[in-house]
Design a protein around this motif. Structure first.
Motif, PDB file in Angstrom:
ATOM      1  N   ASP A   1     -20.204  36.273 -44.752  1.00 56.07           N
ATOM      2  CA  ASP A   1     -19.420  35.739 -43.650  1.00 56.07           C
ATOM      3  C   ASP A   1     -20.051  36.201 -42.347  1.00 56.07           C
ATOM      4  O   ASP A   1     -21.095  36.860 -42.342  1.00 56.07           O
ATOM      5  N   GLU A   2     -19.434  35.826 -41.254  1.00 53.63           N
ATOM      6  CA  GLU A   2     -19.981  36.152 -39.935  1.00 53.63           C
ATOM      7  C   GLU A   2     -18.835  36.597 -39.045  1.00 53.63           C
ATOM      8  O   GLU A   2     -17.745  36.029 -39.099  1.00 53.63           O
ATOM      9  N   SER A   3     -19.110  37.635 -38.239  1.00 49.31           N
ATOM     10  CA  SER A   3     -18.099  38.139 -37.326  1.00 49.31           C
ATOM     11  C   SER A   3     -18.776  38.787 -36.133  1.00 49.31           C
ATOM     12  O   SER A   3     -19.695  39.594 -36.308  1.00 49.31           O
TER      13      SER A   3
ATOM     14  N   LYS B   1     -19.544  33.921 -52.885  1.00 48.87           N
ATOM     15  CA  LYS B   1     -18.527  33.369 -51.993  1.00 48.87           C
ATOM     16  C   LYS B   1     -19.162  33.262 -50.614  1.00 48.87           C
ATOM     17  O   LYS B   1     -19.265  34.252 -49.895  1.00 48.87           O
ATOM     18  N   ASP B   2     -19.600  32.090 -50.281  1.00 51.89           N
ATOM     19  CA  ASP B   2     -20.320  31.869 -49.019  1.00 51.89           C
ATOM     20  C   ASP B   2     -19.344  31.281 -48.015  1.00 51.89           C
ATOM     21  O   ASP B   2     -19.017  30.107 -48.061  1.00 51.89           O
ATOM     22  N   GLY B   3     -18.882  32.133 -47.102  1.00 50.12           N
ATOM     23  CA  GLY B   3     -17.918  31.688 -46.121  1.00 50.12           C
ATOM     24  C   GLY B   3     -18.531  31.254 -44.810  1.00 50.12           C
ATOM     25  O   GLY B   3     -17.835  30.881 -43.892  1.00 50.12           O
ATOM     26  N   ALA B   4     -19.859  31.324 -44.688  1.00 49.75           N
ATOM     27  CA  ALA B   4     -20.491  30.968 -43.416  1.00 49.75           C
ATOM     28  C   ALA B   4     -21.928  30.515 -43.665  1.00 49.75           C
ATOM     29  O   ALA B   4     -22.592  30.994 -44.566  1.00 49.75           O
ATOM     30  N   ASN B   5     -22.354  29.577 -42.877  1.00 50.18           N
ATOM     31  CA  ASN B   5     -23.757  29.162 -42.910  1.00 50.18           C
ATOM     32  C   ASN B   5     -24.468  29.896 -41.776  1.00 50.18           C
ATOM     33  O   ASN B   5     -24.812  29.328 -40.755  1.00 50.18           O
ATOM     34  N   THR B   6     -24.652  31.170 -41.958  1.00 53.00           N
ATOM     35  CA  THR B   6     -25.171  32.037 -40.913  1.00 53.00           C
ATOM     36  C   THR B   6     -26.684  31.940 -40.821  1.00 53.00           C
ATOM     37  O   THR B   6     -27.387  32.116 -41.815  1.00 53.00           O
ATOM     38  N   VAL B   7     -27.157  31.668 -39.631  1.00 54.41           N
ATOM     39  CA  VAL B   7     -28.592  31.609 -39.368  1.00 54.41           C
ATOM     40  C   VAL B   7     -28.915  32.650 -38.309  1.00 54.41           C
ATOM     41  O   VAL B   7     -28.195  32.788 -37.319  1.00 54.41           O
ATOM     42  N   GLY B   8     -29.978  33.383 -38.546  1.00 57.34           N
ATOM     43  CA  GLY B   8     -30.403  34.394 -37.581  1.00 57.34           C
ATOM     44  C   GLY B   8     -31.912  34.458 -37.511  1.00 57.34           C
ATOM     45  O   GLY B   8     -32.620  33.816 -38.295  1.00 57.34           O
ATOM     46  N   GLN B   9     -32.402  35.239 -36.588  1.00 59.61           N
ATOM     47  CA  GLN B   9     -33.840  35.469 -36.425  1.00 59.61           C
ATOM     48  C   GLN B   9     -34.213  36.662 -37.307  1.00 59.61           C
ATOM     49  O   GLN B   9     -34.167  37.813 -36.862  1.00 59.61           O
TER      50      GLN B   9
ATOM     51  N   LEU C   1     -22.180  47.038 -47.963  1.00 65.10           N
ATOM     52  CA  LEU C   1     -21.932  46.156 -46.836  1.00 65.10           C
ATOM     53  C   LEU C   1     -23.155  46.208 -45.929  1.00 65.10           C
ATOM     54  O   LEU C   1     -23.577  47.278 -45.492  1.00 65.10           O
ATOM     55  N   VAL C   2     -23.722  45.026 -45.667  1.00 63.34           N
ATOM     56  CA  VAL C   2     -24.869  44.885 -44.759  1.00 63.34           C
ATOM     57  C   VAL C   2     -24.405  44.081 -43.568  1.00 63.34           C
ATOM     58  O   VAL C   2     -23.837  43.001 -43.724  1.00 63.34           O
ATOM     59  N   LEU C   3     -24.651  44.609 -42.361  1.00 61.39           N
ATOM     60  CA  LEU C   3     -24.404  43.879 -41.118  1.00 61.39           C
ATOM     61  C   LEU C   3     -25.736  43.617 -40.454  1.00 61.39           C
ATOM     62  O   LEU C   3     -26.524  44.559 -40.251  1.00 61.39           O
ATOM     63  N   LEU C   4     -25.995  42.372 -40.122  1.00 59.66           N
ATOM     64  CA  LEU C   4     -27.238  41.981 -39.467  1.00 59.66           C
ATOM     65  C   LEU C   4     -26.917  41.191 -38.202  1.00 59.66           C
ATOM     66  O   LEU C   4     -26.207  40.172 -38.269  1.00 59.66           O
ATOM     67  N   PRO C   5     -27.430  41.626 -37.050  1.00 64.00           N
ATOM     68  CA  PRO C   5     -27.207  40.825 -35.844  1.00 64.00           C
ATOM     69  C   PRO C   5     -27.928  39.483 -35.965  1.00 64.00           C
ATOM     70  O   PRO C   5     -29.072  39.444 -36.405  1.00 64.00           O
TER      71      PRO C   5
END
Length: 157
Positions: free
Chosen positions: A79-81, A39-47, A152-156
């Motif tokens: 997702d992203e928050s 379930k991909d709720g965001a196209n999150t891109v990060g470094q 649950l993984v949170l990545l800045p």
């Protein structure tokens, strides 16, 4: 890593969704009976370090396939928050015992004898996951109860 040298990263713009999709495809090809619902709720891109994130997701999904209820689908939610990418991996199955859960991210940690018979791992996968997440400045947590096991993984970003 435990001696404080840390984990080196090769940061670049990375789509977490693309990394997760590639790993899900690989797991499903290697384990055709595995059912993974993405379930991909965001196209999150990060470094981030693409190879290290791939290893993180691979380790978490392999555990979910190995220790989860084979009759139930594994849920992967992106997702992203608040500037953080969130990756949740959830599988049904027997809860992880509290004594194991409290040290699950330590090296050489595995479950009881029955769980150990399911594979020949060394108990390093979740330790490596924690090192990868820490190197990225993120957080990883787990809870396990009658509803299943939830990472649950949170990545800045």
């Amino acid at each position: 890593m435990r001696l404080g040298s840390g984990l080196s990263l090769s940061r670049e713009p990375v789509s977490l969704g693309a990394v997760v999709t590639a790993v899900v495809d690989e797991i499903e090809a290697a384990s055709p009976s595995a059912r993974i619902v993405l379930k991909d709720g965001a196209n999150t891109v990060g470094q981030w370090d693409r190879a290290k994130l791939s290893r993180l997701v691979m380790n978490l999904l392999r555990n979910a396939v190995q220790y989860g209820d084979p009759e139930q689908a594994i849920q992967v939610v992106l997702d992203e928050s608040d500037g953080n990418a969130r990756l949740r991996i959830e599988n049904a199955g027997d809860p992880i015992p509290a004594d194991v859960l409290s040290q699950i991210f330590e090296p050489m940690t595995r479950g009881d004898a029955d769980v150990q018979r399911r594979g020949t791992n060394l108990g390093l996968g979740l330790f490596i996951c924690r090192q990868i997440v820490d190197a990225h400045g993120g957080n990883i947590s787990v809870r396990s109860d009658a509803t299943g096991t939830h990472f649950l993984v949170l990545l800045p970003c």
